[in-house]
Design an enzyme around this catalytic site. Structure first.
Site, mmCIF file in Angstrom:
data_model
loop_
_atom_site.group_PDB
_atom_site.id
_atom_site.type_symbol
_atom_site.label_atom_id
_atom_site.label_comp_id
_atom_site.label_asym_id
_atom_site.label_seq_id
_atom_site.Cartn_x
_atom_site.Cartn_y
_atom_site.Cartn_z
ATOM 1 N N SER A 1 0.789 -1.144 0.073
ATOM 2 C CA SER A 1 -0.049 -0.126 0.131
ATOM 3 C C SER A 1 0.836 1.274 0.066
ATOM 4 C CB SER A 1 -1.041 -0.043 1.176
ATOM 5 O OG SER A 1 -1.781 1.213 1.030
ATOM 6 N N HIS B 1 -2.641 -0.888 -3.410
ATOM 7 C CA HIS B 1 -3.702 -0.086 -2.997
ATOM 8 C C HIS B 1 -3.756 1.026 -3.850
ATOM 9 C CE1 HIS B 1 -4.359 -1.911 1.057
ATOM 10 N NE2 HIS B 1 -4.760 -2.721 0.223
ATOM 11 N N ASP C 1 -4.621 -4.761 5.868
ATOM 12 C CA ASP C 1 -5.062 -5.553 4.492
ATOM 13 C C ASP C 1 -3.812 -6.421 4.313
ATOM 14 O OD1 ASP C 1 -6.674 -6.730 2.674
ATOM 15 O OD2 ASP C 1 -5.903 -4.996 1.085
#
Length: 338
Positions: free
Chosen positions: A12, A39, A130
């Site tokens: 991310s 992401h 995540d």
């Protein structure tokens, strides 16, 4: 013989630089495919271009249905979850996971299911958590779980969460990540080799409850057609009543009718939105026709797509639906008349 048949990497915030460092250090002799989720949300992604410039392995945005090739890097495109099924990639615009689409967990779960002990999962820099659950699935299925050392990560939360919740096999700084992956793929890490496998059964019958590999979970509650509040059920003999905390209440038959009417209203509103999108895109195509022919063609394609889907949804709305609530009322009426 190689240990791994797939490497799945999730990142991310700060992930572009970390992924480029990995791509720069892996050789063109690496024959294991690398699947990457960053992401990116709905924003335009230049990651494949950056990875191609950084290292020797060819990188590209994944395409729905394409077969995975050894020695390639596949990147989840904007606004699509990327999963793998029987050696091919699927791109899904299913609901966001962990507030993200593309998200890491869907890829990792599919890799765990499809490749088991032949899979390597890697969590890099990023915020929140995540990927932790998906990495845990890879580990549970016998694969190798790796996280970037949180102290080395520009944003340590994701790798720290992975370290806290998964029994990691390795936790290394990004400078050592590529060499570790090379050793693992070649089996030079000194651990017992495993046969490359695919756990998915190619002849297995698909589950009718699963659409594109994504099951519909049972709702936590049925909601009120008028206000959206959760309903609770209560009974008085054979009559079942549903009520919400606002005060709306329904017998089961009236609840079913109200629910159906709200569903139909929502679907017809979606038909209207699609039809309006088709018209808007058509107007934009005409506006761009003389000055931007390529853009005009894209607007026309979007208009046709919206209109096609409007017709399909309208046909769905206008199909016959099973209405057991009317059967129950008719049966009660016949009993009274008898």
């Amino acid at each position: 013989m190689a240990r791994s048949t797939v490497i799945a990497i999730g990142a991310s915030a700060g992930g572009v630089a970390a992924l480029c460092r990995i791509a720069a250090a892996v050789p063109d002799t690496l024959k294991t495919p690398i699947l990457v989720v960053l992401h990116i949300g709905t924003h335009r992604s230049e990651l494949p271009k950056l990875l191609n410039a950084a290292g020797p392995l060819p990188a590209k945005h994944a395409e729905d249905g394409e077969m995975i090739k050894p020695g390639h890097i596949y990147v989840a495109p904007p606004d699509r979850h990327m999963t793998v099924t029987r050696g091919s990639l699927r791109l899904l615009r299913t609901p966001k996971v962990n507030w993200a689409r593309p998200a890491i967990d869907p890829l990792f779960r599919s890799v765990a299911e499809g490749y088991g002990p032949s899979a390597i999962g890697v969590i890099l820099t990023g915020n929140l958590n995540d990927g932790s659950l998906g990495l845990g699935e890879i580990k549970r299925c016998g694969g190798i779980a790796i996280a970037q050392d949180p102290d080395d990560a520009a944003y340590p939360e994701m790798p720290a969460s992975a370290a806290a919740h998964v029994a990691l096999d390795y936790r290394v700084p990004i400078a050592e990540m590529s060499n570790l992956l090379i050793r693992l793929v070649s089996g030079d890490d000194g651990k017992e080799l495993v046969m490359p496998i695919t756990l998915s059964q190619p002849n297995a019958e698909p589950d009718p409850q699963i659409i594109d590999g994504q099951p519909f979970e049972r709702p936590i509650a049925v909601t009120c057609p008028e206000c959206g509040g959760a309903l609770h059920a209560s009974g008085d003999g054979e009559i079942i009543k549903f009520g919400c905390h606002i005060g709306h209440s329904y017998t089961a038959e009236i609840m079913a009718t109200a629910q159906f009417d709200e569903m139909e209203r929502t679907m017809r509103a979606a038909v209207r939105f699609l039809n309006e999108r088709a018209e808007f895109c058509l107007q934009m195509a005409e506006h761009a026709r003389l000055t931007q022919p390529d853009a005009s063609a894209a607007w026309q394609a979007a208009s046709k797509q919206a209109l096609d889907r409007a017709y399909k949804l309208r046909d769905l709305v206008e199909q016959d639906w099973i209405t057991p609530e009317t059967f129950a009322v008719d049966q009660a009426t016949r009993q009274v008349r008898a």
